[in-house]
Write an enzyme that holds these catalytic residues in place. Structure first.
Site, PDB file in Angstrom:
ATOM      1  N   LYS A 274       0.869  -1.181  -0.135  1.00  0.00           N
ATOM      2  CA  LYS A 274       0.002  -0.057  -0.152  1.00  0.00           C
ATOM      3  C   LYS A 274       0.829   1.260  -0.017  1.00  0.00           C
ATOM      4  CE  LYS A 274      -1.904   1.678   3.983  1.00  0.00           C
ATOM      5  NZ  LYS A 274      -1.581   3.316   4.265  1.00  0.00           N
ATOM      6  N   ASN A 275       1.998   1.248   0.952  1.00  0.00           N
ATOM      7  CA  ASN A 275       2.728   2.532   1.238  1.00  0.00           C
ATOM      8  C   ASN A 275       3.587   2.668  -0.146  1.00  0.00           C
ATOM      9  OD1 ASN A 275       1.122   3.100   3.516  1.00  0.00           O
ATOM     10  ND2 ASN A 275       2.818   2.436   4.656  1.00  0.00           N
TER      11      ASN A 275
ATOM     12  N   ARG B 104      -3.679  10.685   4.449  1.00  0.00           N
ATOM     13  CA  ARG B 104      -2.629  11.749   4.320  1.00  0.00           C
ATOM     14  C   ARG B 104      -1.470  11.570   3.253  1.00  0.00           C
ATOM     15  NH1 ARG B 104       0.672  14.461   7.864  1.00  0.00           N
ATOM     16  NH2 ARG B 104       2.656  13.750   7.015  1.00  0.00           N
TER      17      ARG B 104
ATOM     18  N   CYS C 251      -4.023  13.113  12.689  1.00  0.00           N
ATOM     19  CA  CYS C 251      -4.627  12.105  12.639  1.00  0.00           C
ATOM     20  C   CYS C 251      -4.750  11.322  14.052  1.00  0.00           C
ATOM     21  CB  CYS C 251      -4.118  11.307  11.219  1.00  0.00           C
ATOM     22  SG  CYS C 251      -2.586  10.515  11.939  1.00  0.00           S
TER      23      CYS C 251
ATOM     24  N   ARG D 270       1.464  14.473  13.012  1.00  0.00           N
ATOM     25  CA  ARG D 270       1.919  14.253  11.793  1.00  0.00           C
ATOM     26  C   ARG D 270       2.274  15.599  10.777  1.00  0.00           C
ATOM     27  NH1 ARG D 270      -0.427   8.836   9.572  1.00  0.00           N
ATOM     28  NH2 ARG D 270       1.485   8.558   8.636  1.00  0.00           N
ATOM     29  N   PRO D 271       3.171  16.623  11.393  1.00  0.00           N
ATOM     30  CA  PRO D 271       3.270  17.894  10.400  1.00  0.00           C
ATOM     31  C   PRO D 271       3.918  17.494   9.243  1.00  0.00           C
ATOM     32  CG  PRO D 271       4.830  17.689  12.066  1.00  0.00           C
ATOM     33  CD  PRO D 271       3.974  16.441  12.337  1.00  0.00           C
ATOM     34  N   MET D 272       4.046  18.598   8.209  1.00  0.00           N
ATOM     35  CA  MET D 272       4.889  18.420   6.915  1.00  0.00           C
ATOM     36  C   MET D 272       5.966  19.364   6.845  1.00  0.00           C
ATOM     37  SD  MET D 272       1.917  18.111   3.946  1.00  0.00           S
ATOM     38  CE  MET D 272       2.973  18.267   2.639  1.00  0.00           C
ATOM     39  N   ASP D 273       6.184  19.829   7.969  1.00  0.00           N
ATOM     40  CA  ASP D 273       7.605  20.940   8.125  1.00  0.00           C
ATOM     41  C   ASP D 273       8.599  20.195   7.307  1.00  0.00           C
ATOM     42  OD1 ASP D 273       7.437  19.107  10.247  1.00  0.00           O
ATOM     43  OD2 ASP D 273       9.242  20.319  11.133  1.00  0.00           O
ATOM     44  N   LEU D 274       8.952  19.284   7.195  1.00  0.00           N
ATOM     45  CA  LEU D 274      10.038  18.693   6.475  1.00  0.00           C
ATOM     46  C   LEU D 274      10.009  18.629   4.865  1.00  0.00           C
ATOM     47  CD1 LEU D 274      11.101  15.839   9.157  1.00  0.00           C
ATOM     48  CD2 LEU D 274      12.286  17.855   8.557  1.00  0.00           C
TER      49      LEU D 274
ATOM     50  N   ASP E 115       4.470   0.227  12.047  1.00  0.00           N
ATOM     51  CA  ASP E 115       3.203  -0.134  11.453  1.00  0.00           C
ATOM     52  C   ASP E 115       3.152  -1.660  11.888  1.00  0.00           C
ATOM     53  OD1 ASP E 115       2.600   2.021  10.199  1.00  0.00           O
ATOM     54  OD2 ASP E 115       2.920   1.567   8.209  1.00  0.00           O
TER      55      ASP E 115
ATOM     56  N   ILE F 264       7.949   6.595  16.792  1.00  0.00           N
ATOM     57  CA  ILE F 264       7.893   7.195  15.576  1.00  0.00           C
ATOM     58  C   ILE F 264       6.445   8.110  15.731  1.00  0.00           C
ATOM     59  CG2 ILE F 264       7.337   7.131  13.038  1.00  0.00           C
ATOM     60  CD1 ILE F 264      10.075   5.711  13.880  1.00  0.00           C
TER      61      ILE F 264
ATOM     62  N   ARG G 245      -8.723   0.043   4.369  1.00  0.00           N
ATOM     63  CA  ARG G 245      -7.837   1.026   3.816  1.00  0.00           C
ATOM     64  C   ARG G 245      -6.369   0.366   3.492  1.00  0.00           C
ATOM     65  NH1 ARG G 245      -6.267   5.151   7.654  1.00  0.00           N
ATOM     66  NH2 ARG G 245      -4.828   5.359   5.931  1.00  0.00           N
TER      67      ARG G 245
HETATM   68  C1  UD1 Z   1       4.810   6.633   6.263  1.00  0.00           C
HETATM   69  C2  UD1 Z   1       3.960   5.585   5.938  1.00  0.00           C
HETATM   70  C3  UD1 Z   1       3.036   5.253   7.285  1.00  0.00           C
HETATM   71  C4  UD1 Z   1       4.398   4.836   8.323  1.00  0.00           C
HETATM   72  C5  UD1 Z   1       5.359   5.814   8.510  1.00  0.00           C
HETATM   73  C6  UD1 Z   1       6.633   5.387   9.229  1.00  0.00           C
HETATM   74  C7  UD1 Z   1       2.877   6.071   4.067  1.00  0.00           C
HETATM   75  C8  UD1 Z   1       1.496   6.631   3.213  1.00  0.00           C
HETATM   76  N1  UD1 Z   1       2.743   5.917   5.279  1.00  0.00           N
HETATM   77  O1  UD1 Z   1       4.255   7.642   6.817  1.00  0.00           O
HETATM   78  O2  UD1 Z   1       2.395   3.822   7.254  1.00  0.00           O
HETATM   79  O3  UD1 Z   1       3.859   4.597   9.671  1.00  0.00           O
HETATM   80  O4  UD1 Z   1       5.968   6.184   7.267  1.00  0.00           O
HETATM   81  O5  UD1 Z   1       7.149   4.298   8.867  1.00  0.00           O
HETATM   82  O6  UD1 Z   1       3.779   5.679   3.555  1.00  0.00           O
HETATM   83  N2  UD1 Z   1       7.400  14.273  10.597  1.00  0.00           N
HETATM   84  C9  UD1 Z   1       7.539  15.508  11.018  1.00  0.00           C
HETATM   85  N3  UD1 Z   1       7.429  16.446   9.824  1.00  0.00           N
HETATM   86  C10 UD1 Z   1       7.302  16.092   8.571  1.00  0.00           C
HETATM   87  C11 UD1 Z   1       7.095  14.692   8.422  1.00  0.00           C
HETATM   88  C12 UD1 Z   1       7.079  13.821   9.534  1.00  0.00           C
HETATM   89  O7  UD1 Z   1       7.690  15.962  12.158  1.00  0.00           O
HETATM   90  O8  UD1 Z   1       7.202  16.890   7.804  1.00  0.00           O
HETATM   91  C13 UD1 Z   1       7.386  13.368  11.774  1.00  0.00           C
HETATM   92  C14 UD1 Z   1       5.900  12.745  11.990  1.00  0.00           C
HETATM   93  O9  UD1 Z   1       5.034  13.387  12.697  1.00  0.00           O
HETATM   94  C15 UD1 Z   1       6.413  11.249  12.502  1.00  0.00           C
HETATM   95  C16 UD1 Z   1       7.698  10.826  11.915  1.00  0.00           C
HETATM   96  O10 UD1 Z   1       8.104  12.040  11.574  1.00  0.00           O
HETATM   97  O11 UD1 Z   1       6.526  11.519  14.204  1.00  0.00           O
HETATM   98  C17 UD1 Z   1       7.553   9.808  10.874  1.00  0.00           C
HETATM   99  O12 UD1 Z   1       6.804  10.263   9.914  1.00  0.00           O
HETATM  100  P1  UD1 Z   1       7.034   9.997   8.197  1.00  0.00           P
HETATM  101  O13 UD1 Z   1       8.283   9.012   8.358  1.00  0.00           O
HETATM  102  O14 UD1 Z   1       6.996  11.239   7.519  1.00  0.00           O
HETATM  103  O15 UD1 Z   1       5.901   8.972   8.069  1.00  0.00           O
HETATM  104  P2  UD1 Z   1       4.668   9.247   7.023  1.00  0.00           P
HETATM  105  O16 UD1 Z   1       5.319   9.537   5.663  1.00  0.00           O
HETATM  106  O17 UD1 Z   1       3.853  10.150   7.371  1.00  0.00           O
END
Ligand code: UD1
Length: 421
Positions: A22-23, A94, A118, A123-127, A308, A330, A400
């Site tokens: 899926k991912n 997301r 969620c 789960r921010p998008m700052d990175l 996961d 995580i 899902r």
């Molecule tokens: C992806 C997977 C999800 C899995 C996760 C970790 C998909 C669709 N989802 O989620 O199933 O659980 O990897 O293996 O592929 N973070 C920030 N800022 C950001 C982005 C992330 O602080 O801009 C933090 C998140 O809040 C979290 C951590 O980084 O604490 C991990 O997030 P990330 O690796 O980005 O996971 P996803 O890509 O959301």
């Protein structure tokens, strides 16, 4: 809304085919936006999240055709006529945010709704934003939407991530394929889904090296062309179904399973006393006698133990011999399955990001509620090992991420059925 009814089970025996990830599929699909030529994915999983991504891509003007009962996705982004990823779709899933990097690279602008929090954390998008800005994008937040533009095109840069985020690495990687010059992503995520994305992008003509390591180097090209790519095996579905015979006893072969996708997980299964071996067709899991042993687990980015699989592993630890400590590193709020497991007789204490599970002899069936995707399947596994009947409600989460779960489990002898209310 559907529920799943599970009855406590004896040993399982047989084979379970593992679907495409899926991912991986959710990040491969937006890659179609990078090229005018068609991208075809084979070995796609049949899941509601994939339908949501198809809807999103269609809303942008892409054509997505589902063939062979959904196992093949033929996509074309020849005519992208909309650059706004609407909140109504993004809030459902997301991973919708993965259209940001490709649209920005191909069109020079994109408007993508912020997904919001969620159940498992903020789960921010700052990175993602940090990386795309390094490539020269200008990004503003207005009315809940990220408005991104690259008036002078994207330019390669060195981007060091403060955390190896999977989504941020994917968005930046896709954008960098069409940027001018060289991009280096440092502290990149190393997940197999990143390697799969890079493999697909290479098949489309991208120049990428180092995927699967912490430093990914991308040499930008002017355009990408069409390709056909098979989606990698779903390591989370694989790990989940490996736990079924581990819970119930018996012997099950997971078709398409690959050891390199689940090494840290398999190490924990071995510690718990479960046999795992490679076969010609995948992986075989067996538990012959006695209770599993309690094992401590800390979730980490790949190649560490995956977040996961934490809920499912916790479910198994509920009836292990001894006490296990599970640390979630995580996501900050990923123990919502614990109170549901307690309703089934488990003994679990949660303090912040740590759960301590004191193994009990048996779990007892109960009505329980699924709170997120992985939590829902952990309750099904617990139900298989419990005495009596467990009814898991709110299973839309399950659909899902797991293809035909009741069919796959009943084929190996599990007592499981879906009822529609
Ligand atoms: C992806 C997977 C999800 C899995 C996760 C970790 C998909 C669709 N989802 O989620 O199933 O659980 O990897 O293996 O592929 N973070 C920030 N800022 C950001 C982005 C992330 O602080 O801009 C933090 C998140 O809040 C979290 C951590 O980084 O604490 C991990 O997030 P990330 O690796 O980005 O996971 P996803 O890509 O959301």
């Amino acid at each position: 809304m559907d529920s799943i009814i599970v009855r406590g089970n004896g040993p399982l025996k047989g084979q379970i085919p593992i679907a495409g990830a899926k991912n991986a599929c959710l990040t491969l699909m937006p890659a179609t936006l990078l090229s005018e030529e068609p991208l075809t994915l084979t070995n796609a999983p049949r899941l509601s999240d994939i339908k949501t991504m198809s809807q999103l891509l269609s809303s942008l003007g892409a054509e997505v055709t589902s063939l062979q009962d959904g196992k093949v996705l033929a996509m074309s982004s020849h005519d992208i006529n909309n650059h706004v990823a609407d909140y109504d779709i993004v809030r459902k899933m997301r991973a919708s945010n993965l259209v940001l990097g490709p649209m920005l690279a191909r069109l020079g602008h994109a408007v993508v709704s912020l997904p919001g929090g969620c159940a498992i954390g903020a789960r921010p998008m700052d990175l993602h934003i940090f990386g795309l800005e390094k490539l020269g994008a200008e990004i503003e937040l207005k009315d809940g939407y990220l408005h991104a533009k690259a008036p002078n095109g994207l330019k390669g840069a060195v981007i060091e991530l403060s955390f190896a985020s999977v989504g941020a690495t994917e968005n930046i990687l896709m954008a960098a394929t069409l940027a001018k010059g060289t991009t280096v992503i440092k502290n990149a995520a190393r997940e197999p889904e990143i390697v799969d994305l890079a493999t697909c992008l290479r098949a489309m003509g991208a120049q990428i090296e180092g995927d699967g390591t912490s430093d990914i180097t991308v040499q930008g090209v002017d355009r990408l062309h069409g390709a056909t790519h098979p989606v990698v095996t779903d390591r989370i579905e694989l790990g989940t179904f490996m736990l079924a015979p581990a819970f119930c006893g018996g012997e099950v072969e997971l078709l398409g399973g690959r050891m390199d996708l689940v090494e840290s997980f398999v190490a924990k299964l071995h510690e718990a006393g479960i046999d795992v071996e490679e076969t010609d067709k995948g992986l075989k899991v067996a538990r012959k006698n006695g209770r599993v042993k309690a094992v401590d687990v800390t979730t980490e980015p790949f190649p560490g133990f995956p977040t996961d699989l934490q809920a499912q592993f916790m479910a198994m630890m509920c009836t292990a011999e001894g006490t296990s400590v599970l640390e979630e590193k995580i996501f900050e709020n990923r123990f919502m399955h614990a109170p549901e497991l307690v309703r089934m007789g488990a003994n679990i204490e949660v303090h912040g990001g740590t759960a301590t599970v004191h193994g009990v002899e048996t779990l007892k069936g109960a009505p329980v509620m699924a709170t997120d995707l992985r939590a829902s399947v952990s309750l099904i596994l617990a139900g298989l090992a419990a005495e009596g009947e467990t009814v898991v409600s709110r299973v839309y989460h399950l659909d899902r991420g797991y293809e035909r779960v009741e069919e796959k489990l009943s084929n190996v002898g599990a007592h499981i059925e879906r009822v529609s209310e």
